[in-house]
Design a protein around this motif. Structure first.
Motif, mmCIF file in Angstrom:
data_model
loop_
_atom_site.group_PDB
_atom_site.id
_atom_site.type_symbol
_atom_site.label_atom_id
_atom_site.label_comp_id
_atom_site.label_asym_id
_atom_site.label_seq_id
_atom_site.Cartn_x
_atom_site.Cartn_y
_atom_site.Cartn_z
ATOM 1 N N ILE A 104 -1.015 -16.004 -1.919
ATOM 2 C CA ILE A 104 -1.278 -14.619 -1.938
ATOM 3 C C ILE A 104 -2.672 -14.211 -1.243
ATOM 4 O O ILE A 104 -2.566 -13.358 -0.377
ATOM 5 N N GLN A 113 1.172 -14.713 2.292
ATOM 6 C CA GLN A 113 2.288 -15.300 2.107
ATOM 7 C C GLN A 113 3.186 -15.133 0.895
ATOM 8 O O GLN A 113 2.496 -14.597 -0.199
ATOM 9 N N LEU A 141 1.859 -12.271 -11.016
ATOM 10 C CA LEU A 141 1.274 -13.406 -10.700
ATOM 11 C C LEU A 141 -0.342 -13.244 -10.507
ATOM 12 O O LEU A 141 -0.855 -14.443 -11.082
ATOM 13 N N GLN A 174 16.192 -13.080 -2.737
ATOM 14 C CA GLN A 174 15.656 -12.502 -3.961
ATOM 15 C C GLN A 174 16.588 -11.319 -4.168
ATOM 16 O O GLN A 174 16.904 -11.109 -5.724
ATOM 17 N N LEU A 216 -5.366 0.425 2.087
ATOM 18 C CA LEU A 216 -5.587 -0.897 1.454
ATOM 19 C C LEU A 216 -7.307 -1.185 1.553
ATOM 20 O O LEU A 216 -7.707 -1.841 0.755
ATOM 21 N N GLY A 262 0.776 -1.065 0.036
ATOM 22 C CA GLY A 262 -0.114 0.065 -0.006
ATOM 23 C C GLY A 262 0.840 1.356 -0.098
ATOM 24 O O GLY A 262 0.260 2.395 -0.034
ATOM 25 N N GLY A 301 3.514 -8.637 -8.388
ATOM 26 C CA GLY A 301 2.244 -8.843 -8.049
ATOM 27 C C GLY A 301 1.159 -8.966 -9.142
ATOM 28 O O GLY A 301 0.588 -9.882 -9.203
HETATM 29 P P1 ATP Z 1 0.989 -2.564 -3.080
HETATM 30 O O1 ATP Z 1 1.011 -3.076 -4.544
HETATM 31 O O2 ATP Z 1 -0.058 -1.541 -2.865
HETATM 32 O O3 ATP Z 1 2.491 -1.839 -2.501
HETATM 33 P P2 ATP Z 1 1.708 -5.382 -2.055
HETATM 34 O O4 ATP Z 1 3.226 -5.060 -2.079
HETATM 35 O O5 ATP Z 1 1.088 -6.062 -0.913
HETATM 36 O O6 ATP Z 1 0.838 -3.934 -2.216
HETATM 37 P P3 ATP Z 1 1.771 -6.699 -4.936
HETATM 38 O O7 ATP Z 1 3.226 -6.351 -4.858
HETATM 39 O O8 ATP Z 1 0.790 -6.764 -5.712
HETATM 40 O O9 ATP Z 1 1.298 -6.100 -3.446
HETATM 41 O O10 ATP Z 1 2.029 -8.265 -4.203
HETATM 42 C C1 ATP Z 1 0.823 -9.065 -3.816
HETATM 43 C C2 ATP Z 1 1.355 -10.470 -3.442
HETATM 44 O O11 ATP Z 1 1.952 -11.271 -4.494
HETATM 45 C C3 ATP Z 1 2.192 -10.440 -2.178
HETATM 46 O O12 ATP Z 1 1.627 -10.493 -1.050
HETATM 47 C C4 ATP Z 1 2.816 -11.856 -2.434
HETATM 48 O O13 ATP Z 1 2.056 -12.693 -1.931
HETATM 49 C C5 ATP Z 1 3.071 -12.049 -3.984
HETATM 50 N N1 ATP Z 1 4.383 -11.441 -4.209
HETATM 51 C C6 ATP Z 1 4.528 -10.410 -5.204
HETATM 52 N N2 ATP Z 1 5.702 -10.300 -5.423
HETATM 53 C C7 ATP Z 1 6.434 -11.189 -4.755
HETATM 54 C C8 ATP Z 1 7.715 -11.686 -4.591
HETATM 55 N N3 ATP Z 1 8.674 -10.705 -5.267
HETATM 56 N N4 ATP Z 1 8.233 -12.734 -3.805
HETATM 57 C C9 ATP Z 1 7.147 -13.119 -3.469
HETATM 58 N N5 ATP Z 1 5.666 -13.014 -3.389
HETATM 59 C C10 ATP Z 1 5.563 -12.114 -4.013
#
Ligand code: ATP
Ligand code: MG
Length: 193
Positions: A54, A58, A36, A93, A125, A11, A33
């Motif tokens: 997700i 996790q 995925l 990573q 969020l 967020g 994100g």
């Molecule tokens: P925002 O995009 O608002 O900053 P966020 O960081 O929680 O929020 P995303 O980056 O969209 O959201 O990620 C959503 C989910 O996807 C994470 O909570 C995780 O489960 C998974 N995910 C995304 N990137 C990774 C990563 N590099 N490694 C592991 N899991 C990931």
């Protein structure tokens, strides 16, 4: 253009500011994100693994995530810088990204760390939940995502310090989207990114 890692808690605005950077500087954007969520929508094997994790706040396991990242990276048009949004999320990573880029005669570039107070993040969020209906934007899962962020992701900041690439932009100092964007653009230009 140098590569940019946009880093921050759930967020914090990584996607929003990535879009602004892309619009101004015409870089490539990788949001893990979004990647995925796209796999989930297409119903692929990766999507099936990702969905349960997700929805539960996790992380996807490093080995799988690093493979997805490398495939996404290699499919991009060459020659432009890349904004990494949502990656790296663990020190493993971060190490893998550094190595992957080195193998391609490239480097990490600069990190933009977004700092936003947790109460503000939570209300953003919950608000986004109303607009976009993401399954992981509910109070219980958001709290888990904050815990995962503190335990697994925040320690990368020290790793960035050691690499000498950490830069911080605070919402408290720039309390509007427009001011944040201005501060981020200034930083990019100051660093000659
Ligand atoms: P925002 O995009 O608002 O900053 P966020 O960081 O929680 O929020 P995303 O980056 O969209 O959201 O990620 C959503 C989910 O996807 C994470 O909570 C995780 O489960 C998974 N995910 C995304 N990137 C990774 C990563 N590099 N490694 C592991 N899991 C990931
Ligand atoms: Mg995002």
């Amino acid at each position: 253009m140098k590569n940019i890692i946009i880093f921050g808690a759930p967020g914090s605005g990584k996607g929003t500011y990535s879009d602004a950077i892309v619009e101004k500087y015409g870089m490539n954007h990788i949001s893990t994100g979004d990647t995925l969520r796209n796999e989930i929508k297409k119903g692929t094997e990766v999507g099936k693994i990702a969905k349960g994790l997700i929805d539960n706040g996790q992380l996807i396991p490093d080995e799988l995530m690093v493979k997805i990242l490398a495939n996404t990276y290699d499919a991009l048009p060459k020659g432009k810088g890349v904004i990494f949004d949502g990656f790296p999320r663990t020190i493993a990573q971060a190490e893998a990204l550094k190595q992957m880029l080195a193998e391609r005669n490239n480097e990490l570039g600069l990190v933009i760390e977004l700092v936003v107070e947790e109460g503000i993040l939570m209300s953003r969020l919950l608000n986004r939940a109303k607009e976009q209906g993401r399954a992981d934007d509910n109070e219980v899962t958001i709290k888990k995502r904050f815990d995962v962020y503190h335990a697994q992701t925040e320690p990368i900041l020290e790793w960035f310090d050691k690499e000498g690439i950490r830069n911080t932009v605070k919402w408290a100092d720039h309390p509007s989207k427009e001011q944040m964007i201005e501060a981020i653009f200034n930083l990019i230009e100051e660093k000659n990114a």
